[in-house]
Motif scaffolding. Structure first.
Motif, short mmCIF file in Angstrom:
data_model
loop_
_atom_site.label_atom_id
_atom_site.label_comp_id
_atom_site.label_asym_id
_atom_site.label_seq_id
_atom_site.Cartn_x
_atom_site.Cartn_y
_atom_site.Cartn_z
N LEU A 4 -1.63 1.09 11.78
CA LEU A 4 -0.60 0.22 11.23
C LEU A 4 -1.20 -1.08 10.70
O LEU A 4 -0.80 -1.57 9.64
N ARG A 5 -2.16 -1.65 11.44
CA ARG A 5 -2.81 -2.88 10.97
C ARG A 5 -3.57 -2.62 9.67
O ARG A 5 -3.55 -3.45 8.75
N GLY A 6 -4.26 -1.49 9.61
CA GLY A 6 -5.02 -1.18 8.41
C GLY A 6 -4.14 -0.97 7.20
O GLY A 6 -4.47 -1.39 6.09
N LYS A 7 -3.00 -0.32 7.40
CA LYS A 7 -2.11 -0.01 6.29
C LYS A 7 -1.26 -1.20 5.86
O LYS A 7 -1.02 -1.42 4.67
N PHE A 8 -0.81 -2.01 6.84
CA PHE A 8 0.17 -3.05 6.53
C PHE A 8 -0.27 -4.47 6.89
O PHE A 8 0.50 -5.41 6.77
N GLY A 9 -1.51 -4.63 7.37
CA GLY A 9 -2.03 -5.97 7.63
C GLY A 9 -1.15 -6.78 8.56
O GLY A 9 -0.74 -6.31 9.62
N GLU A 10 -0.82 -7.99 8.13
CA GLU A 10 -0.05 -8.91 8.97
C GLU A 10 1.36 -8.40 9.25
O GLU A 10 2.05 -8.90 10.16
N PHE A 11 1.83 -7.40 8.51
CA PHE A 11 3.16 -6.86 8.71
C PHE A 11 3.20 -5.71 9.72
O PHE A 11 4.23 -5.08 9.91
N TYR A 12 2.06 -5.40 10.35
CA TYR A 12 1.94 -4.18 11.14
C TYR A 12 3.02 -4.03 12.21
O TYR A 12 3.49 -2.93 12.49
N ASP A 13 3.40 -5.14 12.84
CA ASP A 13 4.37 -5.07 13.94
C ASP A 13 5.81 -5.15 13.45
O ASP A 13 6.74 -5.16 14.26
N LYS A 14 6.01 -5.18 12.12
CA LYS A 14 7.35 -5.21 11.54
C LYS A 14 7.76 -3.86 10.96
O LYS A 14 8.90 -3.69 10.54
N ILE A 15 6.84 -2.91 10.92
CA ILE A 15 7.10 -1.63 10.26
C ILE A 15 8.07 -0.79 11.08
O ILE A 15 7.94 -0.65 12.30
N GLY A 16 9.06 -0.23 10.41
CA GLY A 16 10.06 0.59 11.09
C GLY A 16 9.50 1.93 11.53
O GLY A 16 8.61 2.50 10.89
N MET A 17 10.04 2.44 12.61
CA MET A 17 9.58 3.73 13.14
C MET A 17 9.87 4.88 12.17
O MET A 17 9.20 5.91 12.22
N THR A 18 10.82 4.70 11.29
CA THR A 18 11.11 5.75 10.30
C THR A 18 9.88 6.08 9.48
O THR A 18 9.66 7.24 9.12
N TRP A 19 9.06 5.09 9.18
CA TRP A 19 7.85 5.32 8.37
C TRP A 19 6.90 6.26 9.11
O TRP A 19 6.36 7.20 8.51
N ILE A 20 6.69 6.02 10.40
CA ILE A 20 5.81 6.89 11.19
C ILE A 20 6.42 8.29 11.31
O ILE A 20 5.71 9.29 11.18
N TRP A 21 7.72 8.36 11.55
CA TRP A 21 8.40 9.67 11.64
C TRP A 21 8.12 10.50 10.39
O TRP A 21 7.79 11.68 10.49
N ASN A 22 8.23 9.89 9.22
CA ASN A 22 8.00 10.62 7.99
C ASN A 22 6.56 11.11 7.89
O ASN A 22 6.31 12.25 7.50
N LYS A 23 5.59 10.25 8.24
CA LYS A 23 4.19 10.64 8.14
C LYS A 23 3.87 11.81 9.07
O LYS A 23 3.13 12.72 8.70
N VAL A 24 4.42 11.78 10.27
CA VAL A 24 4.15 12.85 11.23
C VAL A 24 4.75 14.16 10.76
O VAL A 24 4.09 15.21 10.76
N THR A 25 6.02 14.14 10.35
CA THR A 25 6.67 15.39 9.93
C THR A 25 6.05 15.95 8.66
O THR A 25 5.95 17.16 8.47
N LEU A 26 5.58 15.06 7.77
CA LEU A 26 4.96 15.50 6.52
C LEU A 26 3.68 16.27 6.78
O LEU A 26 3.43 17.34 6.20
N ALA A 68 -10.20 3.38 12.84
CA ALA A 68 -9.51 2.66 13.92
C ALA A 68 -10.45 1.64 14.54
O ALA A 68 -10.74 1.66 15.73
N ASP A 69 -10.95 0.76 13.70
CA ASP A 69 -11.87 -0.29 14.13
C ASP A 69 -11.49 -1.55 13.37
O ASP A 69 -11.67 -1.63 12.15
N PRO A 70 -10.96 -2.57 14.05
CA PRO A 70 -10.48 -3.78 13.36
C PRO A 70 -11.58 -4.56 12.66
O PRO A 70 -11.30 -5.40 11.81
N ASP A 71 -12.83 -4.30 13.01
CA ASP A 71 -13.93 -5.02 12.37
C ASP A 71 -14.35 -4.39 11.04
O ASP A 71 -15.14 -4.98 10.29
N MET A 72 -13.85 -3.19 10.77
CA MET A 72 -14.20 -2.53 9.51
C MET A 72 -13.36 -3.12 8.37
O MET A 72 -12.16 -3.32 8.53
N PRO A 73 -13.96 -3.37 7.21
CA PRO A 73 -13.22 -3.97 6.09
C PRO A 73 -12.52 -2.95 5.20
O PRO A 73 -12.23 -3.22 4.03
N PHE A 74 -12.26 -1.75 5.72
CA PHE A 74 -11.50 -0.74 4.99
C PHE A 74 -10.72 0.08 6.01
O PHE A 74 -11.04 0.10 7.20
#
Length: 440
Positions: free
Chosen positions: A156-178, A305-311
């Motif tokens: 979530l941090r990698g995908k949405f940066g500072e917004f990571y803790d604001k992302i709705g669970m619906t987004w994760i639900w879609n990714k998992v089912t897809l 899944a490493d916060p020190d990586m720049p990608f």
């Protein structure tokens, strides 16, 4: 009926195709000198490669049907994917439920807990129960603090940066089912689709078909504004390449631009609709494409899944697609989703290479910059809307408050996330709205 379309991405072209198929005139204006947006291609050692990595899931039926309709079905291949997860200095296999059981960064009971809740999530048919809860809260409670911290939060941090803790669970639900829908066989291995002539060929044939059906598609064509007159917003102030600006009148206009661009082009909107347009934030995509003389890993898709990586992800295109299409070279995408004011967004390609190489060597210690024959640096603005809680209630309608003016962009793809499949679906759907409203 005459319809003007702003934007020559997949949604705009799909709308034009649907309209011209029904014997209406559609005219597409694309500001860039190429069509297709992120699905557009450039030449790499004799092959055509997407500016942004692309593949299809098994559930992507709309674009699959369109590819067949365009006569390109024989080129669509379904290929076995491979997924890695970089954590703690090691690449872990992460393509199947079995791989999770051997993922030692999580204690065994946490692995079981993550697996069981992921299974339940996969079997949940409706996203309604996730609308008012963040992914952080839901995942932490169900899958445990450790499961969230090790697997989900870095993504979530990698995908949405500072917004990571604001992302709705619906987004994760879609990714998992897809992703689950694309798993086949006893081993539940993911299979992904790719048109072997590239998505660029699909876009090229689609544009040709629009022209054959009586429409027009322009590149290097800018739209300065949408003009309101006599109660409708159906006149465009356009400028074609090497031409003077002119006003062109239509019976309807479809804009496929990001919302923040649309607010600059369109006449002023009523407050409630305007607030929906400006209430959704976007992140940009920054992509580095390395063309190499040897493979980097044996994975197609690797989550970082490493916060020190720049990608945030590495997508090794030629671990899915035959590298002989690119003169035997190996293709690696390095992906990021920063804001436009971030340091990462501002860096040049050379500066990004200097930043990335030491981190790539952590993943593969043998990697050397001499492996890279050439690289390509792409920025795409408005690439990823921020999908927060109760997102559905804030989506602007395709029918705008101005008569004859329609909007079709990635903020309106929900509960699914952006993608070529949903752009095809949305473009054709909005085209049908236009015809329905005109009683065609």
């Amino acid at each position: 009926m005459r319809v003007g379309i702003i934007g020559g991405g997949v949604a705009g072209l799909a709308a034009a195709y649907e309209l011209t198929k029904q014997s209406h005139f559609a005219e597409v204006f694309e500001q860039a000198d190429f069509l297709g947006g992120q699905a557009s291609t450039f030449d790499v050692f004799g092959g055509r490669l997407e500016r942004g990595y692309h593949h299809l899931f098994v559930s992507d039926t709309e674009i699959t049907e369109l590819i067949h309709e365009l006569g390109l079905g024989d080129e669509l291949a379904w290929l076995e994917s491979s997924v890695g997860f970089y954590h703690g200095g090691k690449v872990w296999d992460f393509a199947s439920p079995r791989d999770l059981l051997f993922f030692k960064p999580l204690p065994f009971l946490d692995r079981v807990r993550v697996g069981l809740w992921t299974l339940l999530l996969q079997k949940t048919k409706s996203y309604a129960k996730f609308e008012d809860v963040t992914a952080k809260d839901w995942l932490s409670r169900r899958m445990g603090p450790k499961g969230y911290e090790v697997i989900w939060e870095p993504l979530l941090r990698g995908k949405f940066g500072e917004f990571y803790d604001k992302i709705g669970m619906t987004w994760i639900w879609n990714k998992v089912t897809l992703r689950v829908a694309s798993r086949k066989g006893a081993g539940q291995v993911e299979h992904l689709g790719y048109p072997m002539g590239s998505f660029g060929e699909v876009i090229e044939v689609l544009a040709d078909r629009i022209a054959q059906q009586g429409g027009a598609v322009h590149t290097s064509a800018s739209v300065a504004k949408i003009v309101e007159s006599e109660g409708s917003a159906t006149t465009l102030d356009v400028r074609l390449k090497d031409s003077e600006s002119e006003l062109r009148e239509y019976d309807a206009v479809i804009a496929t631009t990001p919302s923040y661009v649309f607010t600059r082009l369109a006449p002023p909107m009523p407050e409630d609709y305007h607030n929906k347009l400006v209430g959704i934030d976007y992140l940009s995509a920054v992509l580095m494409v390395l063309v190499m003389d040897r493979p980097f890993t044996n994975k197609y898709w690797m989550n970082i899944a490493d916060p020190d990586m720049p990608f945030v992800a590495l997508i090794e295109h030629t671990n899915l697609i035959d590298r002989e299409l690119y003169g035997g070279k190996h293709i690696l995408y390095i992906s990021n989703y920063p804001s436009r004011d971030s340091d990462l967004y501002q860096k040049s390609g050379e500066e990004l290479m200097d930043l990335f190489v030491p981190h790539l060597q952590k993943i593969n210690p043998d990697f050397d910059r001499s492996w890279v024959i050439e690289y390509h640096h792409h920025r795409v603005d408005g690439a990823q809307p921020i999908v927060g809680i109760n997102y559905g209630a804030g989506i602007p309608g395709h029918r705008t408050p101005h008569k004859g003016l329609y909007l079709a962009n990635t903020t309106q793809i929900y509960p699914e996330d952006r993608g070529t499949n949903y752009s095809v679906r949305m473009g054709r759907r909005v085209a049908q709205m236009v015809m329905d409203d005109a009683s065609f």
